[in-house]
Design a protein around this motif. Structure first.
Motif, PDB file in Angstrom:
ATOM      1  N   SER A 240       4.371  20.138  -9.649  1.00 23.59           N
ATOM      2  CA  SER A 240       4.485  19.926  -8.209  1.00 23.59           C
ATOM      3  C   SER A 240       4.088  21.203  -7.494  1.00 23.59           C
ATOM      4  O   SER A 240       4.453  22.305  -7.934  1.00 23.59           O
ATOM      5  N   LEU A 241       3.352  21.085  -6.404  1.00 19.07           N
ATOM      6  CA  LEU A 241       3.082  22.265  -5.587  1.00 19.07           C
ATOM      7  C   LEU A 241       4.338  22.646  -4.811  1.00 19.07           C
ATOM      8  O   LEU A 241       4.706  23.811  -4.727  1.00 19.07           O
ATOM      9  N   GLY A 242       5.002  21.617  -4.246  1.00 19.53           N
ATOM     10  CA  GLY A 242       6.276  21.837  -3.558  1.00 19.53           C
ATOM     11  C   GLY A 242       6.312  21.308  -2.149  1.00 19.53           C
ATOM     12  O   GLY A 242       7.357  20.852  -1.673  1.00 19.53           O
ATOM     13  N   CYS A 243       5.189  21.336  -1.436  1.00 22.99           N
ATOM     14  CA  CYS A 243       5.189  20.971  -0.013  1.00 22.99           C
ATOM     15  C   CYS A 243       4.596  19.596   0.258  1.00 22.99           C
ATOM     16  O   CYS A 243       4.516  19.162   1.409  1.00 22.99           O
ATOM     17  N   GLN A 244       4.174  18.885  -0.790  1.00 25.54           N
ATOM     18  CA  GLN A 244       3.434  17.635  -0.609  1.00 25.54           C
ATOM     19  C   GLN A 244       4.361  16.477  -0.208  1.00 25.54           C
ATOM     20  O   GLN A 244       5.577  16.556  -0.345  1.00 25.54           O
ATOM     21  N   ASN A 245       3.739  15.385   0.231  1.00 23.21           N
ATOM     22  CA  ASN A 245       4.512  14.187   0.592  1.00 23.21           C
ATOM     23  C   ASN A 245       5.219  13.584  -0.618  1.00 23.21           C
ATOM     24  O   ASN A 245       6.350  13.103  -0.513  1.00 23.21           O
ATOM     25  N   ALA A 246       4.559  13.589  -1.759  1.00 24.35           N
ATOM     26  CA  ALA A 246       5.139  13.010  -2.968  1.00 24.35           C
ATOM     27  C   ALA A 246       6.111  14.012  -3.591  1.00 24.35           C
ATOM     28  O   ALA A 246       5.786  14.733  -4.536  1.00 24.35           O
ATOM     29  N   LYS A 264      14.864  10.471 -21.318  1.00 21.57           N
ATOM     30  CA  LYS A 264      13.731  11.127 -21.968  1.00 21.57           C
ATOM     31  C   LYS A 264      13.604  12.567 -21.465  1.00 21.57           C
ATOM     32  O   LYS A 264      14.011  12.883 -20.341  1.00 21.57           O
ATOM     33  N   PRO A 265      13.023  13.458 -22.255  1.00 20.04           N
ATOM     34  CA  PRO A 265      12.736  14.808 -21.757  1.00 20.04           C
ATOM     35  C   PRO A 265      11.798  14.743 -20.553  1.00 20.04           C
ATOM     36  O   PRO A 265      10.741  14.101 -20.615  1.00 20.04           O
ATOM     37  N   LEU A 266      12.187  15.360 -19.460  1.00 25.94           N
ATOM     38  CA  LEU A 266      11.376  15.373 -18.240  1.00 25.94           C
ATOM     39  C   LEU A 266      11.451  16.763 -17.636  1.00 25.94           C
ATOM     40  O   LEU A 266      12.540  17.240 -17.280  1.00 25.94           O
ATOM     41  N   TYR A 267      10.308  17.419 -17.513  1.00 27.70           N
ATOM     42  CA  TYR A 267      10.258  18.784 -16.986  1.00 27.70           C
ATOM     43  C   TYR A 267       9.429  18.783 -15.701  1.00 27.70           C
ATOM     44  O   TYR A 267       8.228  18.484 -15.737  1.00 27.70           O
ATOM     45  N   ILE A 268      10.052  19.082 -14.577  1.00 25.42           N
ATOM     46  CA  ILE A 268       9.364  19.125 -13.291  1.00 25.42           C
ATOM     47  C   ILE A 268       9.289  20.579 -12.841  1.00 25.42           C
ATOM     48  O   ILE A 268      10.323  21.241 -12.648  1.00 25.42           O
ATOM     49  N   LEU A 269       8.087  21.102 -12.694  1.00 22.98           N
ATOM     50  CA  LEU A 269       7.880  22.495 -12.318  1.00 22.98           C
ATOM     51  C   LEU A 269       7.270  22.571 -10.928  1.00 22.98           C
ATOM     52  O   LEU A 269       6.287  21.878 -10.634  1.00 22.98           O
ATOM     53  N   ASP A 270       7.837  23.410 -10.085  1.00 27.45           N
ATOM     54  CA  ASP A 270       7.403  23.582  -8.701  1.00 27.45           C
ATOM     55  C   ASP A 270       6.676  24.917  -8.589  1.00 27.45           C
ATOM     56  O   ASP A 270       7.272  25.983  -8.751  1.00 27.45           O
TER      57      ASP A 270
END
Length: 548
Positions: A240-246, A264-270
């Motif tokens: 994720s960039l961080g500022c987007q709509n999604a 499940k393993p889920l890694y979200i990086l901003d």
């Protein structure tokens, strides 16, 4: 079975299908009747079985598929010049048609070997996903792709750079060949996989996530959640960039909607929180590596056929699609439904003219109303931008005998067999019921296949009369040819051939059973389909704009 030259697809039809090239003035017999075309009729095309006056109905598969734009003489070839699109109207209310399920005795003890998930679903593969929440992260995803695939042993796609170098050498040598080049030179050296139970790492880049409407962002997150929660997926790394709509919070909410107990393993990086691109990429690689090590512990185990969810797709259709491959797939669909499995019939612009039949098959009146509303809304939106379902047939469709959308639709709908409609879904909703599910998607091959897999299809069967290389990143796409000429000509992308139906060598039912048996082998990992072998991994989210 004796080969026929012509076919009347339904007793009520007033057109005859040419199963081979027909010569004008020659008498052809079918079921005790004689027919004489007045034109040369190319295979796959139709001619009038009786005189059809201007404005009269053109009937095929027992339904209205057009109107005569001018008088069509007995034996005359149907063309876009003398036949115009027309389809039957429909009502929201259905008739609750009873269904005679096919005999499944021969299949009762069959299973497939799949990857069992904690939510009870079973995957036909075990992929790790890397997904950007916004197009701004596509470059970083590409960097991860380069960093992960070759070292982990997944970079098997053919490269033709060697052929270019061959041509350069030939050019520099004055046009003289300096060495022989074969397609085998395009296959890279095989590296042993570190994680053999992880089928692959797939990178779902896209052009969405920001800059559009908030509804587009919500829909995209729903589709991505469908892929992350998919039984063919072990876990995911999300950038994720961080500022987007999604936003990541929207994605997480869509995941919980589909699986409240998601584990499940889920890694979200901003990226905007992490800092430098280097730190982001190193963290993404490390976490992906750890997640894949965890996923590698899972192995294939037997599962009942009721755990199969098959997407029904067609593309590059021809005049034989509704006679061979589609009804054969429809029989396979009915067999699977009778055993508690799920199938997905999508491509709503290609259900034009058969709406009432599907409404009559709805087990729930609310589903009948919802299907009718979705079709009407879709059609109206197309008309508002100066288009319409009548513009759906492609030049290739028309050239090969599908001259109206209703004619194309009547054949396309046969993929869904005759079983009851148990659910009607709007994109990007998930399949939660066994049986025949109707999913609102465009007729566009890749958008529709992308949506079917997002809804839960763990195998897709794709019929084609002209040939298309469409595949999917996480679900095997089985290509079924409608005719033997195509199967021979494009054997590198075709898995099965139903041309023997046209040639009079196989029944629709026998071909359907053969398709189901093939699906089971593919689901077990015993057969690698051509789309996987060729690295065809198409992924295009539908933005709900008008796409036919």
């Amino acid at each position: 079975m004796e080969q026929q030259k012509i076919l009347k697809a339904h007793p009520a039809d007033n057109v005859i299908v040419a199963l081979t090239d027909l010569t004008a003035g020659t008498t052809y017999k079918y079921e005790g009747n004689s027919y004489v075309p007045v034109n040369n009729i190319p295979a796959k095309h139709k001619f009038a079985a009786v005189p059809i006056p201007a404005g009269a109905d053109v009937i095929m598969y027992g339904v209205l598929v057009g109107k005569a734009g001018s008088d069509i003489a007995y034996g005359e070839l149907l063309t876009t010049g003398n036949t115009k699109h027309a389809s039957s109207s429909f009502e929201n209310a259905g008739k609750s048609i009873s269904w005679q399920a096919p005999d499944t005795t021969a299949w009762q003890h069959r299973t497939f070997n799949g990857y069992h998930r904690s939510d009870g679903s079973v995957g036909t593969a075990n992929y790790w996903l890397v997904i950007p929440l916004v197009f701004c992260e596509n470059g970083n995803v590409d960097t991860l792709k380069e960093a992960l695939l070759e070292p982990l042993g997944y970079a098997q796609k053919k490269s033709y750079a060697g052929y270019t170098r061959h041509l350069i050498s030939q050019y520099r040598n004055g046009g003289q060949a300096v060495s022989d080049y074969t397609s085998s030179n395009a296959v890279p050296g095989k590296v042993e996989r570190l994680f053999p139970q992880v089928t692959g790492v797939k990178f779902l880049t896209h052009e969405g996530g920001c800059g559009g409407t908030r509804q587009d962002a919500q829909t995209l997150c729903g589709l991505l959640a469908g892929y992350i929660t998919h039984p063919n997926v072990a876990g995911a790394t999300v950038l994720s960039l961080g500022c987007q709509n999604a936003q990541a919070s929207i994605l997480e909410a869509e995941i919980r909607k589909r699986n409240p107990a998601f584990d499940k393993p889920l890694y979200i990086l901003d990226q905007q929180k992490t800092g430098t691109e280097s730190l982001l990429l190193q963290e993404a690689i490390r976490l992906t590596f750890e997640g894949m090590a965890t996923a590698n512990a899972l192995t294939r185990q037997p599962a009942p056929l009721s755990k199969l969810c098959v997407g029904l797709e067609c593309g590059g259709s021809d005049g034989f699609s509704g006679i061979s491959a589609n009804p054969a797939l429809g029989h396979a669909s009915d067999l699977l439904v009778a055993m508690g499995g799920a199938v997905i019939l999508a491509e709503f612009p290609e259900l034009c003219g058969v709406e009432q039949n599907l409404i009559d098959r709805c087990t729930d009146p609310d589903n009948a109303v919802r299907f009718a509303d979705l079709i009407k809304t879709y059609s109206l939106r197309a008309q508002q931008v100066g288009s319409g379902f009548d513009m759906n047939p492609s030049p290739g469709n028309i050239k090969d005998g599908l001259i109206t959308d209703a004619m194309k639709s009547a054949g396309a709908a046969r993929k869904g067999g005759s079983s009851p409609v148990t659910a009607v879904l709007d994109y990007p909703e998930k399949v939660t019921r066994a049986g025949l599910n109707l999913l609102c998607t465009p007729g566009n091959d890749v958008e529709s296949t992308t949506a079917e897999v997002g809804a839960g299809a763990n195998v897709v069967v794709f019929t084609t009369g002209l040939g298309t290389p469409t595949g999917n990143p996480i679900a095997p796409v089985v290509k079924v040819a409608t005719n033997s000429i195509l199967a021979r000509k494009m054997n590198d992308i075709i898995d099965l051939n139903t041309g023997d139906i046209i040639d009079g060598k196989e029944s629709v039912e026998a071909a359907g059973e053969r398709i189901l048996d093939y699906i089971i082998q593919v689901a077990s990992g015993d057969i690698e389909v051509a789309a996987v072998r060729n690295g065809q991994e198409d992924f295009i989210p539908w933005k709900r704009g008008i796409s036919l």
